[in-house]
Design a protein around this motif. Structure first.
Motif, short mmCIF file in Angstrom:
data_model
loop_
_atom_site.label_atom_id
_atom_site.label_comp_id
_atom_site.label_asym_id
_atom_site.label_seq_id
_atom_site.Cartn_x
_atom_site.Cartn_y
_atom_site.Cartn_z
N TYR A 71 0.86 -1.17 0.00
CA TYR A 71 0.00 0.00 0.00
C TYR A 71 0.90 1.23 0.00
O TYR A 71 1.47 1.60 1.03
N GLY A 72 1.05 1.85 -1.16
CA GLY A 72 2.02 2.93 -1.28
C GLY A 72 1.74 3.85 -2.44
O GLY A 72 0.62 4.31 -2.64
N ASP A 73 2.77 4.08 -3.26
CA ASP A 73 2.71 5.08 -4.32
C ASP A 73 2.37 4.44 -5.67
O ASP A 73 3.16 3.66 -6.21
N PRO A 74 1.21 4.77 -6.27
CA PRO A 74 0.84 4.19 -7.56
C PRO A 74 1.80 4.55 -8.69
O PRO A 74 1.86 3.84 -9.71
N ALA A 75 2.56 5.63 -8.52
CA ALA A 75 3.53 6.01 -9.56
C ALA A 75 4.55 4.91 -9.79
O ALA A 75 5.10 4.79 -10.89
N PHE A 76 4.80 4.08 -8.77
CA PHE A 76 5.77 3.02 -8.94
C PHE A 76 5.30 2.02 -10.00
O PHE A 76 6.08 1.59 -10.86
N ASP A 77 4.03 1.61 -9.94
CA ASP A 77 3.51 0.68 -10.95
C ASP A 77 3.59 1.28 -12.35
O ASP A 77 3.96 0.60 -13.31
N LEU A 78 3.22 2.53 -12.47
CA LEU A 78 3.25 3.18 -13.78
C LEU A 78 4.66 3.23 -14.34
O LEU A 78 4.91 2.89 -15.51
N ALA A 79 5.60 3.66 -13.51
CA ALA A 79 6.99 3.76 -13.95
C ALA A 79 7.58 2.39 -14.26
O ALA A 79 8.34 2.23 -15.22
N PHE A 80 7.23 1.41 -13.45
CA PHE A 80 7.78 0.06 -13.64
C PHE A 80 7.36 -0.50 -15.00
O PHE A 80 8.17 -1.09 -15.72
N PHE A 81 6.08 -0.31 -15.35
CA PHE A 81 5.59 -0.82 -16.63
C PHE A 81 6.21 -0.07 -17.80
O PHE A 81 6.68 -0.67 -18.77
N LEU A 82 6.21 1.26 -17.72
CA LEU A 82 6.78 2.05 -18.80
C LEU A 82 8.26 1.75 -19.00
O LEU A 82 8.76 1.72 -20.13
#
Length: 332
Positions: free
Chosen positions: A220-231
């Protein structure tokens, strides 16, 4: 995986009643670094079992809490409540044995990473991934119970912050303060449920279904991590094929547009862009470097990050545009 460990695991599955037939067999699956994964053939049934490893299968010493196995099946169980087609069905869980069993998705599904490496790009699938991720982030944002269940910052530190950010920063002294500041920011961010390993490697693509796997880093944290990880994975796959354009730029645009349409957020862009640059460098100089880039391509990443990470604003679309423009001149 050794025959001994396979036989031991099979014996454990028998004791737990997960396997019933006398001629049941386990076939190891390759690809992951953090778990033992087997296809189980048990009479007329076929399913998958997964057990977390205390020491990950990489060159560097990398250890993590095996309780992350529970985090994974909890993530699947949570997402299945509102996106059942996006996750496999969990058949059995063992907290004592640190493993769980789930449905086997075979025919009709292909690993998305392999499709990208083969040169097949699918912008529609990227848009689907963006919408799916946005829904998980939207549903979980502000949830008291989901925040309690996925209070897994220690696990996230062991599997992402330390091996990706701190190790990489230590290898680049001029950038190290930026990596440390980002690590601290991540540790203190609590917004929604994050997959933590949201990449094509952990997705199966079917004709009308996209299935997410490998959720053990969930936090439970920062959604930006998922976005950056995929990109990050899309940009590195484009580098693998450079200077040939296989259609990945369109995937990047569709993924980002679909996410923003489903979960609009102006402030998440700069966080995603900064993390994107750091994660790109981490997949070259962190504890888990990608296996498909040669040294010339690794140096290309280092030079690009060195020239862009010290900027004050970070737009994912602008970063991607600059990246793809430079790839046109890559002659590796």
């Amino acid at each position: 995986m050794t025959e001994v460990s396979t036989n031991d695991f099979l014996a454990l599955l028998r004791r737990d009643g997960v396997v019933r037939s006398a001629d049941a067999r386990l076939t190891p699956l390759a690809g992951g670094v953090s778990c033992e994964i087997y296809v189980v053939e048990d009479g007329g049934e076929k399913f998958v079992v997964k057990r977390a490893l205390a020491k990950l299968k990489v060159k560097a010493d990398w250890f993590a809490d095996v309780n992350r196995n529970r985090t994974e099946w909890e993530y699947i169980r949570y997402v299945a409540q509102f996106l059942p087609e996006a996750v496999p069905v969990v058949r059995h869980v063992s907290t004592e044995g640190n493993y769980f069993a789930m449905d086997h998705l075979g025919g009709g599904f292909t690993n998305w990473k392999q499709l990208l490496l083969s040169g097949f790009a699918d912008a529609d699938a990227a848009a689907r991934a963006g919408r799916l991720l946005a829904e998980i982030h939207r549903r979980s944002a502000g949830g008291v119970e989901v925040r309690r269940v996925f209070d897994t910052t220690r696990n996230f530190f062991q599997l992402r912050i330390e091996p990706y950010l701190l190790v990489t920063g230590a290898k680049h002294p001029a950038l190290n303060p930026l990596f440390h500041a980002e690590a601290k920011r991540l540790e203190n961010t609590r917004e929604c449920l994050v997959h933590g390993d949201f990449s094509p490697k952990n997705m199966l693509v079917g004709s009308d279904r996209l299935v997410i796997l490998d959720c053990e880093v969930a936090w439970y944290g920062d959604p930006a991590f998922d976005l950056a990880f995929f990109l990050n994975h899309l940009l590195l796959k484009a580098l693998f094929h450079a200077p040939k354009d296989t259609g990945i730029p369109a995937m990047v645009l569709q993924f980002w547009a679909a996410y923003q349409a489903a979960r609009p957020s102006a402030e998440i862009g700069p966080r995603t862009g900064r993390l994107l640059l750091m994660l790109m460098l981490a997949r070259v100089d962190g504890k888990s470097p990608v296996e498909y880039l040669d040294e010339e391509r690794r140096n290309f990443v280092r030079q690009f990050i060195g020239a862009n990470l010290t900027e004050e604003t970070f737009s994912p679309n602008e970063i991607a545009a600059a990246w793809f423009e430079q790839l046109k001149g890559f002659q590796g």
